[in-house]
Design an enzyme around this catalytic site. Structure first.
Site, PDB file in Angstrom:
ATOM      1  N   SER A  33     -10.061  -0.283   7.273  1.00  0.00           N
ATOM      2  CA  SER A  33      -9.350  -0.073   6.008  1.00  0.00           C
ATOM      3  C   SER A  33      -8.655  -1.309   5.451  1.00  0.00           C
ATOM      4  O   SER A  33      -8.198  -1.287   4.313  1.00  0.00           O
ATOM      5  CB  SER A  33      -8.334   1.057   6.150  1.00  0.00           C
ATOM      6  OG  SER A  33      -8.986   2.302   6.173  1.00  0.00           O
TER       7      SER A  33
ATOM      8  N   SER B 150      -9.443   2.030   3.259  1.00  0.00           N
ATOM      9  CA  SER B 150      -8.555   2.748   2.352  1.00  0.00           C
ATOM     10  C   SER B 150      -7.602   1.849   1.571  1.00  0.00           C
ATOM     11  O   SER B 150      -6.975   2.291   0.607  1.00  0.00           O
ATOM     12  CB  SER B 150      -7.739   3.794   3.125  1.00  0.00           C
ATOM     13  OG  SER B 150      -6.894   3.203   4.088  1.00  0.00           O
TER      14      SER B 150
ATOM     15  N   LYS C 121       0.842  -1.196   0.000  1.00  0.00           N
ATOM     16  CA  LYS C 121       0.000   0.000   0.000  1.00  0.00           C
ATOM     17  C   LYS C 121       0.881   1.251   0.000  1.00  0.00           C
ATOM     18  O   LYS C 121       1.883   1.310   0.716  1.00  0.00           O
ATOM     19  CB  LYS C 121      -0.908  -0.022   1.226  1.00  0.00           C
ATOM     20  CG  LYS C 121      -1.928   1.108   1.302  1.00  0.00           C
ATOM     21  CD  LYS C 121      -2.820   0.934   2.531  1.00  0.00           C
ATOM     22  CE  LYS C 121      -3.839   2.051   2.684  1.00  0.00           C
ATOM     23  NZ  LYS C 121      -4.681   1.855   3.885  1.00  0.00           N
TER      24      LYS C 121
END
Length: 552
Positions: A238, A214, A133
């Site tokens: 997330s 996210s 990420k």
């Protein structure tokens, strides 16, 4: 910096694809090598010599070029590599799950192949490419942007400790995954999966639907077979939300089991990285590699003493004799999801678990308000500390106030769809010594943990709690924004800092839904064992079909 990193990578891939590097006569077909492969299958290929790390890495790049971006958006060098591989995303079929490709990935794969030839692989993950990420630093020549143009040049040359641990085991860093910008803390009206750097990530099960966030790119990419595993981060939902929405496994560990150093922060009370994979065993292997204490992160002081081999308890009969609390208060929000949940409960019972109804969570309504105070106060303090650690020649935004000003000055690119009201509220907070913040922090932790999850487990002598993670993916909507359906399974675990595992549970009209397992602090091994037993009994996960819309 995505273009520069991708350019170098693409040039190397084009050369490999056209010249037969490492005795390859032609690039492998991605679907024959990777696609739905797990660590077990990839490692078996490496051990037998039927696969090489370079071939696996090449296959993932081929699949990325085929699915993640339309050809017209590739750089000339990327187009050359894609053409050499006979790869290219059809018009409209682009996931936008990846922000940057690593120009050192093929070199890392080559080093792994040399170790295999010498009979000395570094561990079970040696030679296996993963995605990271893009709020997690790696020392490769890729910026860590958190999706924001304010950090487009944030090439730090630093490995986050969790990356250093993976790298020490021979993992290949394939690239950086897209995310909801600033990990979805900028605005109440955000569209999950959107960032100014990476665009809008799309769900591989239906491309007009959201990926949640996210860790949106991590979830979509793993689901689509662009990597066998990815790392996400979670403050509240997330990891588990995009994992469930994209039909994969996601684990939010106990806060403090994994280091947060060199990860763009929101909240030191709740932030944690975690694995996102297609199988529970793969998640356990990733956790084995990442877990451990970090002197720079005080929250991890117990990690070395607490970590175990998370694969040891993965047995098909792990649910036998287990007492599971059914969180009814976190269900009942969507008929299709409820139907899949009832099927899941029947499986748990058939596998030997005793189910106990849990109708309510004490003081649940009080936790959310306190949590927001904590997140906004810590965002200002923690982000300011992170930005101060970056290179001032590369990152001009040195504080949250600077980021707010940057967004206003670049509103056409940074705020075309939604604003930054949460950033502005965070900027107005009074710091970590504010009595209101301290009271909110302590009360939220107490209500969510000792008087919440712990109390529920103790009252009925439960081993874990289960509920639907949330409902199926909603349509991407730039007008109305996110429209979450359900999602009450993991909120208390996020606030308490306790572990939360989601495993594919089934689907609603072809859209995945997940089953959540929640437990006490440091109970990851137990939750993974239960999730594994459920997974083996159901095999609920299905590969995505990349439909334009679910009506197809």
């Amino acid at each position: 910096m995505r273009k520069a990193a991708a350019l170098s990578t693409a040039a190397a891939l084009a050369l490999a694809a056209t010249s037969g590097v490492a005795a390859m006569q032609s690039p492998p077909k991605a679907e024959d090598v990777v696609g739905n492969a797990s660590q077990v299958e990839l490692r078996d290929g490496l051990d037998t010599g039927n696969l090489s790390s370079k071939r696996i890495t090449m296959a993932y790049f081929q699949r990325i070029f085929s699915l993640d971006r339309p050809r017209e958006e590739l750089t000339p060098a990327e187009q050359k590599a894609a053409d050499a591989m006979k790869a290219g995303a059809p018009a409209g079929q682009s996931l936008r799950s990846i922000i940057a490709l690593n120009n050192l990935a093929m070199a890392q794969a080559h080093e792994s192949d040399l170790r295999y030839r010498a009979g000395a692989p570094l561990g079970p993950l040696d030679g296996l490419p993963i995605l990271v990420k893009d709020n997690i630093e790696t020392k490769d020549a890729m910026a860590t942007t958190a999706g924001s143009l304010a950090l487009k040049d944030n090439i730090t040359g630093r490995d986050a400790p969790i990356i250093a641990r993976l790298r020490a085991g021979g993992v290949v860093i394939l690239g950086k995954a897209n995310l909801s910008e600033w990990a979805n803390i900028r605005s109440d009206n955000s569209i999950s999966g959107w960032s100014a750097t990476g665009g809008q990530t799309r769900n591989p099960y239906a491309l007009d639907r959201n990926t949640c966030g996210s860790s949106s790119g991590s979830g979509a990419a793993v689901a689509a077979g662009l990597a066998w595993a990815a790392i996400g981060t979670e403050t509240d939902g997330s990891i588990t939300c995009p994992a469930a929405i994209n039909g994969i496994v996601g684990l939010k560990p106990t806060v403090g089991l994994l280091s947060r150093t060199y990860i763009v922060p929101i909240s030191h009370s709740q932030d944690t990285p975690g694995p996102m994979t297609r199988t529970v065993r793969d998640a356990a292997l990733m956790l084995n590699a990442m877990a451990g204490s970090d002197p720079a992160d005080a929250a991890t002081k117990e990690a070395d003493a607490r970590k175990v081999d998370y694969t040891a308890g993965l047995k098909p009969d792990a649910l036998k004799g287990v007492r599971i609390g059914v969180m009814r208060y976190a269900a009942g929000f969507h008929p299709g999801t409820d139907a899949e949940f009832e099927k899941a409960l029947a499986v748990l019972k058939a596998q030997g678990a005793t189910l106990v109804e849990v109708k309510e969570f004490p003081n649940r309504d009080k936790i959310g308000g306190d949590e927001l105070i904590v997140l906004l106060t810590e965002l200002k303090a923690d982000l300011n500390s992170y930005l101060a650690s970056t290179d001032p020649l590369k990152v001009k935004t040195r504080t949250l106030a600077d980021v707010i000003a940057f967004n206003k000055a670049n509103a056409d690119k940074e705020m075309p769809l939604f604003g930054q009201e949460l950033f502005e509220k965070a900027q107005a907070t009074k710091g970590l010594t504010d009595p209101d913040y301290i009271k909110a922090r302590d009360e939220a932790k107490r209500l969510a943990g000792p008087e919440g999850i712990d109390a529920l487990l103790k009252a009925d002598k439960l081993d874990a709690l289960v509920a639907p993670t949330l409902g199926p993916a909603w349509l991407i909507d730039p007008v109305l924004g996110d429209r979450f359906v359900g999602g009450g399974a993991g909120g208390a675990a996020a606030v308490a800092g306790y572990p939360h595992l989601t495993v594919p549970m089934g689907s609603v009209r072809g859209l995945p839904v997940g089953l959540s397992f929640v437990g006490a602090a440091w109970s990851e091994a137990r939750l993974l064992a239960y999730g594994y037993a459920f997974e083996q009994a159901t095999h609920a996960r299905r590969m995505p079909s990349f439909l334009a819309t679910i009506s197809e």
